[in-house]
Design an enzyme around this catalytic site. Structure first.
Site, PDB file in Angstrom:
ATOM      1  N   ASP A 151      44.918  48.138  36.585  1.00 26.47           N
ATOM      2  CA  ASP A 151      45.715  49.253  37.069  1.00 26.47           C
ATOM      3  C   ASP A 151      46.363  50.061  35.954  1.00 26.47           C
ATOM      4  OD1 ASP A 151      47.602  47.301  36.414  1.00 26.47           O
ATOM      5  OD2 ASP A 151      48.498  47.206  38.409  1.00 26.47           O
TER       6      ASP A 151
ATOM      7  N   MET B 270      46.671  43.512  37.850  1.00 23.97           N
ATOM      8  CA  MET B 270      46.104  42.721  36.766  1.00 23.97           C
ATOM      9  C   MET B 270      46.440  41.233  36.892  1.00 23.97           C
ATOM     10  SD  MET B 270      46.897  45.255  33.536  1.00 23.97           S
ATOM     11  CE  MET B 270      46.045  44.232  32.340  1.00 23.97           C
ATOM     12  N   HIS B 271      45.672  40.419  36.175  1.00 23.38           N
ATOM     13  CA  HIS B 271      45.971  39.016  35.880  1.00 23.38           C
ATOM     14  C   HIS B 271      45.846  38.053  37.056  1.00 23.38           C
ATOM     15  CE1 HIS B 271      47.454  40.777  32.218  1.00 23.38           C
ATOM     16  NE2 HIS B 271      48.554  41.225  32.751  1.00 23.38           N
TER      17      HIS B 271
END
Length: 498
Positions: free
Chosen positions: A240, A82-83
């Site tokens: 995820d 992520m991110h």
């Protein structure tokens, strides 16, 4: 011919590709690692094309070594770290290395967002503007790399860049979009209010799709390189943690997912947005349409144990090391560890805090230090569960995936520290299985995720808390909670000596 789906789990250190048939059986699995450069303390970057090349290599091995017929692969989808900030220019070329979720260089940008938007930011996004989120990284590039900022045409998340290279199409699913903290979680649209306040052109934000939406077929160039077929349909995929929750069967509010990967996650299924966590926990769109999940993240869970092993126990494998910890008593002979080696996100949003061993004396041996690290990581997860307790969530059962679930010693520690039953999975591939389930539901193999879960998810052993152990850990946890406020000032001052 047997039909299969691929679950592509794009992690921080490797990509793992899992082929699953309609019965939920794993018919092949391969992985490829790639580097994670950290050019300065607190920085964490990757070359996005390493993800693509790693995925191609893993799929080629799956086809050629595991004998998975390319034509049998009906669909594929993703679980993605992520991110991460991926920036493309007008020719869809990568402008600079991706800045990852565990990069903490953006404290200045976090403060700018708080100063400009205050509580309004949390109201819109359901989250604080923490260093790990995409928005702060985007502002960092805007303020520190004007030559790169001038080239930006498109922002993507890691798995969505991989999806683009597979299909030629650009989009991001809602679960990853909420992790950017540029999405209005209430109407599931990019927040123009945030963009305008921070000088972010909304035109760089990609189209939004559901996780189970069709993203395109595999294009010929990728198919040739990966030994795939262009008949394979690709679906949007998920962040995820969302995919991990799907792959672990977390589909009701009384269950929680605990995942120990590089980071540590406690995740709770939310049927709606009625619980306002006020930014204390992350609130995200789920890969299950029209639902949400909340989660708390501790930055260095498995990463702490990996650091410890590489530094102090390099010649043993993880199983030997964690088994040895079973010979150390509860509390590791008076030793406590805080896993803040990369800063912390929750419950302490502090990029400058650092870890510590407390209570060292000459009677302790290596197994005590190992157990202290395992207990400290688990206490950090208990810290997050405590927020759920305070907010009135009813969590009576935990499903554990990742490194913490691979050790019987560690899983029992989890059950005792959480004081809740903890169940493992037979197929310990939560995010990868979740990605495969997204593809299977997208293809129409099942009417929805619950029906798919009945076929795909196979649970393992349940570890019940031992009450005497849980009582001891409850006392230790109160001591553990005192360490952060006592070490915060010292940790911040020590940063001047790095």
């Amino acid at each position: 011919m047997e039909k299969n789906v691929l679950g592509i789990d794009l992690g921080t250190g490797s990509v793992k590709v899992t082929a699953v048939n309609k019965l939920g059986d794993i018919v092949g699995q391969e992985s490829t690692s790639y580097p994670n450069p950290q050019p300065q303390p607190g920085w964490s970057e990757q070359n996005p094309n390493d993800w693509v090349n790693g995925t191609i290599a893993a799929i080629r091995k799956l086809v050629n070594d595991d004998n998975v017929d390319p034509v049998s692969i009906s669909g594929a989808s993703f679980s993605g770290q992520m991110h991460g900030l991926v920036l493309l220019d007008k020719n869809n070329q990568v402008i600079r290395p991706a800045i990852l979720w565990n990069d903490t260089r953006t404290t200045k940008q976090r403060k700018e967002i708080e100063d400009k938007l205050g509580k309004r930011f949390v109201e819109i996004t359901g989250n604080q503007p923490l260093e790990g989120f995409t928005i702060t990284k985007l502002l960092w590039v805007k303020e520190n790399e004007p030559e790169n900022w001038a080239k930006v045409k498109t922002l993507l998340l890691p798995k969505d860049y991989l999806c683009f290279k597979m299909t030629g199409n650009i989009a991001v699913d809602f679960s990853d979009a909420t992790g950017t903290t540029l999405l209005d979680i209430h109407d599931n649209k990019w927040s123009l209010e945030i963009c305008h306040a921070l000088g972010i052109p909304e035109k760089i934000l990609p189209p939004l799709i559901q996780s189970i939406d069709y993203a395109g077929n595999v294009i010929p160039d990728f198919a040739d390189e990966a030994d795939m077929s262009i008949v394979t349909k690709v679906y949007g995929g998920a962040a995820d943690n969302s995919a991990g929750a799907v792959g672990a069967g977390i589909m009701s509010p009384n269950n929680a997912l605990v995942s120990v990967g590089t980071s540590g996650v406690v995740l709770h299924h939310e049927v709606d947005l009625s619980t306002d966590y006020g930014g204390r926990l992350q609130m995200e769109d789920h890969s299950i349409p029209n639902t949400y999940y909340s989660m708390g993240v501790t930055l260095a869970a498995g990463d702490s144990l990996t650091w410890y092993k590489n530094t102090f126990v390099p010649d043993e494998d993880f199983t030997e090391m964690t088994d040895e910890a079973g010979n150390s008593p509860i509390g590791a002979n008076g030793l406590l560890f805080t896993p803040y080696i990369a800063g912390e996100r929750m419950p302490h949003a502090d990029s400058q805090i650092r870890g510590s061993f407390v209570g060292i004396d000459r009677t302790q041996v290596r197994r005590d230090f190992t157990r202290a690290v395992m207990e400290g990581i688990t206490f950090s997860l208990r810290d997050i569960l405590t927020i759920y307790d305070e907010m009135g969530a009813t969590i009576d059962h935990v499903t554990s995936i990742g490194g913490g679930a691979k050790s019987a010693v560690w899983t029992q520690i989890q059950a005792d520290i959480f004081d809740k039953p903890v169940t493992t999975l037979k197929n310990e591939q939560g995010p990868g299985i979740g990605a495969a389930m997204i593809a299977a539901v997208g293809l129409g193999w099942f009417t929805g995720f619950p029906a798919c879960a009945d076929q795909f998810i196979k649970f393992g052993k349940t570890y019940e808390p031992i009450q005497a152990n849980a009582d001891k850990y409850a006392k230790l946890f109160k001591i553990y909670q005192q360490i952060y406020p006592q070490t915060k000032k010292i940790s911040h001052e020590l940063q001047d000596f790095r």
